[in-house]
Motif scaffolding. Sequence first.
Motif, PDB file in Angstrom:
ATOM      1  N   ASP A   1       0.861  -1.175   0.000  1.00  0.00           N
ATOM      2  CA  ASP A   1       0.000   0.000   0.000  1.00  0.00           C
ATOM      3  C   ASP A   1       0.901   1.229   0.000  1.00  0.00           C
ATOM      4  O   ASP A   1       1.579   1.513   0.990  1.00  0.00           O
ATOM      5  N   ILE A   2       0.924   1.954  -1.122  1.00  0.00           N
ATOM      6  CA  ILE A   2       1.835   3.098  -1.245  1.00  0.00           C
ATOM      7  C   ILE A   2       1.089   4.426  -1.332  1.00  0.00           C
ATOM      8  O   ILE A   2       1.685   5.456  -1.635  1.00  0.00           O
ATOM      9  N   ASP A   3      -0.203   4.398  -1.068  1.00  0.00           N
ATOM     10  CA  ASP A   3      -0.957   5.650  -1.038  1.00  0.00           C
ATOM     11  C   ASP A   3      -0.657   6.389   0.263  1.00  0.00           C
ATOM     12  O   ASP A   3      -0.558   5.777   1.320  1.00  0.00           O
ATOM     13  N   GLY A   4      -0.535   7.684   0.179  1.00  0.00           N
ATOM     14  CA  GLY A   4      -0.314   8.472   1.378  1.00  0.00           C
ATOM     15  C   GLY A   4       1.144   8.533   1.779  1.00  0.00           C
ATOM     16  O   GLY A   4       2.011   7.891   1.182  1.00  0.00           O
TER      17      GLY A   4
ATOM     18  N   LYS B   1       4.044   4.244   3.681  1.00  0.00           N
ATOM     19  CA  LYS B   1       3.927   3.085   2.803  1.00  0.00           C
ATOM     20  C   LYS B   1       3.906   1.820   3.659  1.00  0.00           C
ATOM     21  O   LYS B   1       4.724   1.667   4.569  1.00  0.00           O
TER      22      LYS B   1
ATOM     23  N   ASP C   1      -1.085  -0.893 -11.518  1.00  0.00           N
ATOM     24  CA  ASP C   1      -2.170   0.009 -11.099  1.00  0.00           C
ATOM     25  C   ASP C   1      -1.797   0.851  -9.878  1.00  0.00           C
ATOM     26  O   ASP C   1      -2.657   1.543  -9.320  1.00  0.00           O
ATOM     27  N   LYS C   2      -0.521   0.788  -9.464  1.00  0.00           N
ATOM     28  CA  LYS C   2      -0.060   1.615  -8.343  1.00  0.00           C
ATOM     29  C   LYS C   2       0.961   2.648  -8.799  1.00  0.00           C
ATOM     30  O   LYS C   2       0.999   3.768  -8.304  1.00  0.00           O
ATOM     31  N   LEU C   3       1.831   2.236  -9.755  1.00  0.00           N
ATOM     32  CA  LEU C   3       2.840   3.130 -10.315  1.00  0.00           C
ATOM     33  C   LEU C   3       2.671   3.188 -11.826  1.00  0.00           C
ATOM     34  O   LEU C   3       2.241   2.213 -12.456  1.00  0.00           O
TER      35      LEU C   3
ATOM     36  N   SER D   1       6.018   7.811 -10.068  1.00  0.00           N
ATOM     37  CA  SER D   1       4.819   8.640 -10.118  1.00  0.00           C
ATOM     38  C   SER D   1       4.186   8.851  -8.748  1.00  0.00           C
ATOM     39  O   SER D   1       3.242   9.627  -8.625  1.00  0.00           O
ATOM     40  N   VAL D   2       4.690   8.168  -7.728  1.00  0.00           N
ATOM     41  CA  VAL D   2       4.163   8.323  -6.366  1.00  0.00           C
ATOM     42  C   VAL D   2       5.258   8.906  -5.475  1.00  0.00           C
ATOM     43  O   VAL D   2       6.335   8.320  -5.351  1.00  0.00           O
TER      44      VAL D   2
ATOM     45  N   ILE E   1       4.249  15.244 -10.294  1.00  0.00           N
ATOM     46  CA  ILE E   1       2.915  14.690 -10.523  1.00  0.00           C
ATOM     47  C   ILE E   1       2.253  15.400 -11.696  1.00  0.00           C
ATOM     48  O   ILE E   1       1.599  14.793 -12.538  1.00  0.00           O
TER      49      ILE E   1
END
Length: 325
Positions: free
Chosen positions: A85-88, A91, A247-249, A267-268, A319
């Motif tokens: 989970d790399i949102d926010g 991580k 679908d994460k990067l 991209s994150v 971004i």
Amino acid sequence: MRQVIIIGSGPAGYTAAVYAARANLSPLVIASSVEAGGELMNTTEVENFPGFPDGIQGPELMEKMQAQAEKFGAEVVYDDVVGLDIDGPVKTITLGSGAVHETSALIYATGSAYRKLGLDGEDRLSGHGVSWCATCDGFFFRERTIAVVGGGDSAMEEATFLTRFASKVYIIHRKDSLRASKIMQERAFANEKIEFVWNSQVVDVLGDGALTGVVLEDTVDGSRRELALDGLFIAIGNDPRTHLVHDKLDLTPDGTIWVDGRSSRTSVPGVFAAGDVIDPTYRQAATAAGSGTVAALDAEHFLAALGEAGAPERFDDQIERLPVA
């Protein structure tokens, strides 16, 4: 919570660990339970890594890299990542053992995997006549007879390169025409050391301690014959290990992780990538190590900026500049 977690234990991962550890970031390296050390663990003699004029065995090189990282404070865990989970800003990495780790900066250095023929003897003779890297192993086949399997640009490039060493190079292709670009085909056709074996596929590799030949099956009539060889180079492509970040990067058209220019920034924000997982072209241990250096330095600067005044502006700019996936 960790400051830096590195997923991957090849040259990129361990080099990133050395730099991060020397910066007092106490990195955690997740090295895989079955593939720790990366592709070099399947390589015998490595003669093109700087600092080893007499060459070094692939596994020994990786052991030295690991020891160097641990000397400066890196911790290595032999487990597999099953959740990411790399949102926010935080991580979260979940391992197969059930352990959960959190970090502010993640370096993704999982490398790539060569596509294989899927034959029983392929892995058994890896490093003993079977190879996936002409640049790495071509030198060992001076005045020998070898074959390259494949029909794309990579196969033509490998075969042409190998003619510098081998006395004879066969190109084995399952069809009667190539998918390689016109210029690469012309170079291969013009080389007197190269002979094409059309409408053929390798169905068995022969030899006990070392490769002695292959069994070819005609893709038209199904007949089989043996071809004596000293070496077999498989050039049917490779796949970057990006399954955890689909679908994460953002990815490139080549399937590698997109990074911002010559940096390791993905991209994150807070996620960095290094090594073969961002490199569709060179895929060498030395270039992967350099890429790991970049990732560690980028992560260090990112963390320093967080400590000073929150997320750095350059990541907001990044971004906005993201390519259309």
